[in-house]
Design a protein around this motif. Structure first.
Motif, PDB file in Angstrom:
ATOM      1  N   MET A 123       7.320   6.863  -1.931  1.00 41.33           N
ATOM      2  CA  MET A 123       8.414   5.916  -1.721  1.00 41.33           C
ATOM      3  C   MET A 123       9.629   6.346  -2.518  1.00 41.33           C
ATOM      4  N   LEU A 124      10.786   5.893  -2.084  1.00 46.95           N
ATOM      5  CA  LEU A 124      12.062   6.237  -2.693  1.00 46.95           C
ATOM      6  C   LEU A 124      12.478   5.144  -3.665  1.00 46.95           C
ATOM      7  N   THR A 125      12.841   5.530  -4.889  1.00 47.44           N
ATOM      8  CA  THR A 125      13.251   4.585  -5.912  1.00 47.44           C
ATOM      9  C   THR A 125      14.750   4.329  -5.829  1.00 47.44           C
ATOM     10  N   SER A 126      15.217   3.413  -6.679  1.00 49.06           N
ATOM     11  CA  SER A 126      16.639   3.073  -6.659  1.00 49.06           C
ATOM     12  C   SER A 126      17.519   4.201  -7.171  1.00 49.06           C
ATOM     13  N   ASP A 127      16.985   5.089  -8.007  1.00 44.84           N
ATOM     14  CA  ASP A 127      17.765   6.235  -8.490  1.00 44.84           C
ATOM     15  C   ASP A 127      17.532   7.484  -7.642  1.00 44.84           C
ATOM     16  N   GLU A 128      17.060   7.267  -6.392  1.00 38.89           N
ATOM     17  CA  GLU A 128      16.925   8.322  -5.390  1.00 38.89           C
ATOM     18  C   GLU A 128      15.926   9.393  -5.810  1.00 38.89           C
ATOM     19  N   ASN A 129      14.817   8.962  -6.346  1.00 35.14           N
ATOM     20  CA  ASN A 129      13.699   9.848  -6.659  1.00 35.14           C
ATOM     21  C   ASN A 129      12.498   9.432  -5.823  1.00 35.14           C
ATOM     22  N   VAL A 130      11.657  10.392  -5.507  1.00 40.37           N
ATOM     23  CA  VAL A 130      10.458  10.136  -4.722  1.00 40.37           C
ATOM     24  C   VAL A 130       9.267  10.032  -5.668  1.00 40.37           C
ATOM     25  N   VAL A 131       8.500   8.975  -5.505  1.00 44.28           N
ATOM     26  CA  VAL A 131       7.341   8.754  -6.361  1.00 44.28           C
ATOM     27  C   VAL A 131       6.172   8.303  -5.490  1.00 44.28           C
ATOM     28  N   LYS A 132       4.989   8.736  -5.846  1.00 42.30           N
ATOM     29  CA  LYS A 132       3.777   8.362  -5.126  1.00 42.30           C
ATOM     30  C   LYS A 132       3.100   7.222  -5.877  1.00 42.30           C
ATOM     31  N   VAL A 133       2.950   6.093  -5.193  1.00 46.49           N
ATOM     32  CA  VAL A 133       2.382   4.898  -5.814  1.00 46.49           C
ATOM     33  C   VAL A 133       1.142   4.466  -5.043  1.00 46.49           C
ATOM     34  N   GLU A 134       0.253   3.802  -5.742  1.00 49.33           N
ATOM     35  CA  GLU A 134      -0.979   3.265  -5.157  1.00 49.33           C
ATOM     36  C   GLU A 134      -1.161   1.840  -5.645  1.00 49.33           C
ATOM     37  N   LEU A 135      -1.616   0.991  -4.729  1.00 48.96           N
ATOM     38  CA  LEU A 135      -1.761  -0.436  -5.028  1.00 48.96           C
ATOM     39  C   LEU A 135      -3.045  -0.936  -4.398  1.00 48.96           C
ATOM     40  N   ASP A 136      -3.696  -1.863  -5.084  1.00 51.53           N
ATOM     41  CA  ASP A 136      -4.920  -2.475  -4.570  1.00 51.53           C
ATOM     42  C   ASP A 136      -4.770  -3.986  -4.668  1.00 51.53           C
ATOM     43  N   VAL A 137      -4.817  -4.661  -3.509  1.00 50.92           N
ATOM     44  CA  VAL A 137      -4.637  -6.112  -3.435  1.00 50.92           C
ATOM     45  C   VAL A 137      -6.005  -6.763  -3.238  1.00 50.92           C
ATOM     46  N   GLN A 138      -6.347  -7.680  -4.099  1.00 55.53           N
ATOM     47  CA  GLN A 138      -7.603  -8.421  -4.004  1.00 55.53           C
ATOM     48  C   GLN A 138      -7.311  -9.849  -3.561  1.00 55.53           C
ATOM     49  N   TYR A 139      -8.073 -10.323  -2.572  1.00 54.14           N
ATOM     50  CA  TYR A 139      -7.811 -11.651  -2.012  1.00 54.14           C
ATOM     51  C   TYR A 139      -9.126 -12.328  -1.650  1.00 54.14           C
ATOM     52  N   ARG A 140      -9.050 -13.643  -1.386  1.00 55.41           N
ATOM     53  CA  ARG A 140     -10.207 -14.447  -1.010  1.00 55.41           C
ATOM     54  C   ARG A 140      -9.789 -15.398   0.119  1.00 55.41           C
ATOM     55  N   VAL A 141     -10.711 -15.640   1.044  1.00 57.10           N
ATOM     56  CA  VAL A 141     -10.444 -16.531   2.169  1.00 57.10           C
ATOM     57  C   VAL A 141     -10.615 -17.974   1.698  1.00 57.10           C
ATOM     58  N   ILE A 142      -9.626 -18.824   1.980  1.00 55.24           N
ATOM     59  CA  ILE A 142      -9.700 -20.233   1.595  1.00 55.24           C
ATOM     60  C   ILE A 142      -9.738 -21.153   2.821  1.00 55.24           C
ATOM     61  N   ASP A 143      -9.331 -20.684   3.997  1.00 56.57           N
ATOM     62  CA  ASP A 143      -9.373 -21.471   5.227  1.00 56.57           C
ATOM     63  C   ASP A 143      -9.925 -20.580   6.334  1.00 56.57           C
ATOM     64  N   PRO A 144     -11.218 -20.709   6.675  1.00 58.67           N
ATOM     65  CA  PRO A 144     -11.803 -19.797   7.672  1.00 58.67           C
ATOM     66  C   PRO A 144     -11.141 -19.885   9.040  1.00 58.67           C
TER      67      PRO A 144
END
Length: 380
Positions: A123-144
């Motif tokens: 992804m491109l940052t605000s200072d015009e540099n390219v950086v590789k980022v990784e994200l892991d989102v954890q979630y749970r179902v509350i309304d089936p």
């Protein structure tokens, strides 16, 4: 040529041969044959071929099979979404349940397990540099029900929302912050952005945690960024060491200041009291001085000389007899003041008698002289 055209002598669909058209098979004959198989007599019309008992048995078997097919089990961690002819009718709790087959449908959904969706990319940052980022989102179902039917695929919608939120947050931050000290802020901002995107869709799930994995610079400049990260870590370490040193020195400095303040206060009180005592003493001497100035002045002089000569070595000289030097070690005599006097010998008596005639003078101011002094006087 069709089977029913004139001149066609082939077989027709009903089994007629040689063009002998007899028409379709008789329905009465069909029902009669069926009644024979189920125990009927086969006489009379087709509606009378089935007996009431046979029909009851068949219907009972069908009903039993239909009833048994409706039993199902919902696990402890699941909740069931019940539909009747496609319409939502409620939620099914865990345990052994029953539904009307071909009428009701139940979809179990796990509502206790924590699920995760990864997201990554360059992804491109605000200072015009390219950086590789990784994200892991954890979630749970509350309304089936919302999780199953509010969107075509809730997991796909969450994945797209996560990717969009991550790109938005990374695009508004600098590369140094993403790689070093700003990771926690980016994590919180991404969490808030995902919730904002998902709110109007009502997917029936809640975000439990967002793990922002360490970002990596492009491989071409990785060494330079590693050096920058190491320098910033050293900076933070030095700051922590300085803070620890300040926390160690500050209490000592405060204690030193407190001690000096107490000493100054005590010195002030002592000087004030001594000054007040001197003033009171002179105020008491004033009436005596007014009554006898000479006596009072001489008394003050003697007291001052006594105070000055207390800690000094003293030599007493007889001014009347020139050439005769008398030495009195008064400091030693004062130290031996508490010693018991010894009996005088004949030599000492002779010395004392000669001192009366003026040859030598020995004046023991405080007790008798010591044995060494008496020996020295005897040699003289």
């Amino acid at each position: 040529m069709a089977w029913n055209e004139p001149g066609n002598k082939g077989n027709d669909p009903w089994g007629n041969k040689g063009g002998n058209d007899k028409g379709p098979p008789d329905l009465d004959e069909v029902f009669r044959n069926l009644s024979k198989r189920f125990g009927g007599k086969g006489n009379g019309p087709a509606g009378q071929g089935f007996s009431a008992l046979s029909l009851t048995v068949v219907l009972g078997i069908i009903l039993v099979v239909w009833g048994l097919s409706g039993f199902y089990t919902v696990k402890e961690a699941e909740r069931g979404v019940a539909l009747r002819f496609g319409k939502h009718v409620g939620e099914v709790t865990p345990g052994l349940q029953w539904k009307a087959t071909f009428i009701d449908q139940v979809y179990p959904v796990d509502v206790q397990s924590v699920r995760s969706i990864p997201a990554s990319g360059s992804m491109l940052t605000s200072d015009e540099n390219v950086v590789k980022v990784e994200l892991d989102v954890q979630y749970r179902v509350i309304d089936p029900y919302l999780f199953l039917f509010s969107a075509v695929d809730a997991n796909s919608s969450l994945r797209e929302a996560t990717d969009s939120a991550l790109r938005y947050v990374v695009g508004h931050n600098k590369m140094d912050d993403i790689l070093t000290t700003g990771r926690d802020a980016i994590r919180r901002d991404t969490w808030k952005e995902i919730e904002r995107i998902l709110e109007p869709y009502k997917l029936g799930l809640t975000i439990v945690d967002v793990n922002f994995l360490p970002a990596r610079p492009p491989e071409e400049v990785k060494d330079a960024f590693d050096d920058a990260i190491s320098a910033q870590e050293d900076e933070q370490r030095f700051i922590r060491e300085a803070e620890a040193y300040a926390r160690e020195i500050e209490p000592k400095a405060r204690g030193e200041v407190q001690r000096m303040a107490q000493q100054a206060s005590a010195y002030k009180q002592r000087e004030v009291l001594e000054a007040q005592g001197k003033v009171a003493r002179f105020e008491k001497l004033l009436p005596e001085y007014q009554m006898a100035p000479e006596v009072t002045r001489k008394r003050l002089y003697l007291d001052a000389m006594q105070q000055v000569l207390t800690d000094t070595n003293k030599v007493v000289i007889d001014a009347k007899n020139n050439g005769n030097l008398m030495y009195l070690p008064l400091d030693k005599l004062m130290n031996n003041k508490s010693a018991q006097p010894e009996p005088m010998t004949q030599t000492e008596q002779h010395i004392n008698s000669s001192s009366v005639s003026g040859t030598r003078t020995s004046v023991p101011l405080s007790g008798r002289p010591t044995r060494d002094e008496r020996a020295r006087q005897g040699r003289e």
